[in-house]
Write an enzyme that holds these catalytic residues in place. Structure first.
Site, mmCIF file in Angstrom:
data_model
loop_
_atom_site.group_PDB
_atom_site.id
_atom_site.type_symbol
_atom_site.label_atom_id
_atom_site.label_comp_id
_atom_site.label_asym_id
_atom_site.label_seq_id
_atom_site.Cartn_x
_atom_site.Cartn_y
_atom_site.Cartn_z
ATOM 1 N N HIS A 79 -6.977 -6.034 -0.470
ATOM 2 C CA HIS A 79 -5.752 -5.253 -0.307
ATOM 3 C C HIS A 79 -4.640 -6.010 0.422
ATOM 4 O O HIS A 79 -3.525 -5.522 0.506
ATOM 5 C CB HIS A 79 -6.123 -3.992 0.495
ATOM 6 C CG HIS A 79 -5.187 -2.844 0.385
ATOM 7 N ND1 HIS A 79 -4.815 -2.268 -0.808
ATOM 8 C CD2 HIS A 79 -4.536 -2.130 1.350
ATOM 9 C CE1 HIS A 79 -3.998 -1.251 -0.589
ATOM 10 N NE2 HIS A 79 -3.802 -1.161 0.718
ATOM 11 N N SER A 108 0.825 -1.196 0.000
ATOM 12 C CA SER A 108 0.000 0.000 0.000
ATOM 13 C C SER A 108 0.871 1.263 0.000
ATOM 14 O O SER A 108 1.726 1.427 -0.866
ATOM 15 C CB SER A 108 -0.967 -0.068 1.191
ATOM 16 O OG SER A 108 -1.976 0.895 1.105
ATOM 17 N N ASP A 156 -9.386 -5.130 -4.810
ATOM 18 C CA ASP A 156 -8.598 -4.103 -4.125
ATOM 19 C C ASP A 156 -9.072 -2.703 -4.479
ATOM 20 O O ASP A 156 -9.458 -2.430 -5.618
ATOM 21 C CB ASP A 156 -7.128 -4.253 -4.539
ATOM 22 C CG ASP A 156 -6.155 -3.588 -3.582
ATOM 23 O OD1 ASP A 156 -6.597 -2.750 -2.768
ATOM 24 O OD2 ASP A 156 -4.959 -3.908 -3.653
#
Length: 282
Positions: A260, A95, A233
Site C-alpha cells: 500500500h 489511500s 495492496d
C-alpha cells in the site's frame, strides 16, 4: 493553522524550487501526514505541502462525529487550497486521501494541474469485496481470529491485534521493521474519524462512506492523472487498472514489490516515477 469547516487544521510547507507545489493528502481516514514524510525527498524540485486533516495529528480534534463525512472532507480540502493560496499545484493522495482527491477533482473547480492516485479505490462496495477475498487467502488461524473477535466485540484482544498485524504486514507495508514514521502515525491515529467514516475495521464498513462510489464518474476526470498500484495492496491492482482505464490519458504504474505504500517500499522507483510525472505537467 487554517480555518476549515468544523475547526482549524495544521499545515507545513517543505522545500521549494522551480516546480509547482505538490499538495499531499494523507490517508486513514485519521492517519496523520507523518507516514508520508518520504515525499519530502521531492522537495528539492518543488514545495511539498502537508496538512493534518481535522481530527488527527497536529490539527484540532473536535468531538462532533457529524463532521466525519465525504462532503465536509472535500470542503476542508478546498479550504486548505484557498487558505494556502495555491493557484496552480499538483495533488498527491494516498489511500483514503486519494478517495478525497478524486471527489475533489470531480466536484471542485481548482487550479490543480495533475492528480496522483496512490494505492486507492473508487468504490467502497467494490473494496469490501476485495478485502473479503484477501482475508480468505490468509491462513485459517488468522482468518478465524479476525472473524471471532470482531463478532464478539473483543478487538482489543492480543490475538486479534496479532491477526491485524499480519494483515498490515501483508497488505499495507511489507518493509520489516516498519519505519518509525509509519508506526508513529498509527499510534497517533484519529480513531473516531475512522470508526465514524469506515466502521470498526476494513472488514465491516458501516460508516458514513459505506456507499461511496465514483467508479462510473471517473471518465469525468480531465486533469492529467497518475495511478500508482502495488502488487500486494489491499486496494488490489486489478481495480486500480480499471480506474486507469476509465480516466482518459492517465498513466498506470505497478510496483511489483509493494503493498500500500510504494514511497516506503520501493523508494527509488517511486521517486523516479513521481519526478517524471510532475515535471511533465509543471
Amino acid at each position: 493553522m487554517i480555518a476549515v469547516p468544523g475547526g482549524n487544521v495544521w499545515f507545513n510547507r517543505v522545500g521549494g524550487g522551480p516546480g509547482l507545489p505538490l499538495l499531499v493528502v494523507h490517508g486513514g481516514p485519521g492517519l496523520p501526514h507523518s507516514y508520508l514524510r518520504s515525499l519530502e525527498r521531492l522537495a528539492d524540485e518543488r514545495e511539498v505541502v502537508y496538512w493534518d486533516q481535522l481530527g488527527c495529528g497536529n490539527s484540532e480534534r473536535p468531538s462532533n462525529r457529524e463532521l466525519w463525512t465525504m462532503p465536509r472532507s472535500v470542503a476542508e480540502m478546498d479550504a486548505v487550497v484557498k487558505g494556502l493560496g495555491l493557484n496552480r499545484f499538483h495533488v498527491f493522495g494516498n489511500s483514503w486521501g486519494a478517495m478525497m482527491a478524486q471527489q475533489y477533482a470531480l466536484d471542485v473547480a481548482s487550479g490543480a494541474v495533475s492528480l496522483t492516485i496512490s494505492n486507492s479505490i473508487s468504490s467502497i462496495p467494490l473494496f469490501s469485496q476485495m478485502v473479503a477475498r484477501l482475508k480468505a487467502e490468509l491462513d485459517p488461524a488468522t482468518q478465524s481470529a479476525i472473524d471471532r473477535h470482531e463478532a464478539a466485540g473483543t478487538t482489543y484482544a492480543a490475538e486479534y491485534q496479532d491477526a491485524i498485524r499480519t494483515w498490515n504486514e501483508t497488505y499495507l507495508c511489507r518493509v520489516r521493521p516498519w519505519p518509525p514514521e509509519l508506526s508513529a502515525a498509527f499510534g497517533n491515529m484519529g480513531t473516531d474519524i475512522f470508526e465514524t467514516m469506515f466502521g470498526p475495521s476494513d472488514f465491516h464498513i458501516v460508516g458514513t462512506i459505506r456507499d461511496w462510489d465514483v467508479f462510473d464518474r471517473l471518465p469525468e476526470i480531465t486533469v492529467p492523472t497518475l495511478v500508482l498500484a502495488g502488487r500486494f495492496d489491499e486496494c488490489v491492482p486489478e481495480h486500480m487498472w480499471e480506474m486507469h482505464q476509465r480516466i482518459a490519458g492517465s498513466r498506470y504504474e505497478l510496483f511489483e514489490s509493494s503493498a500500500h505504500m510504494p514511497f516506503i517500499e520501493e523508494p527509488a522507483k517511486f521517486d523516479r516515477v513521481m519526478r517524471d510525472f510532475l515535471r511533465l505537467h509543471d
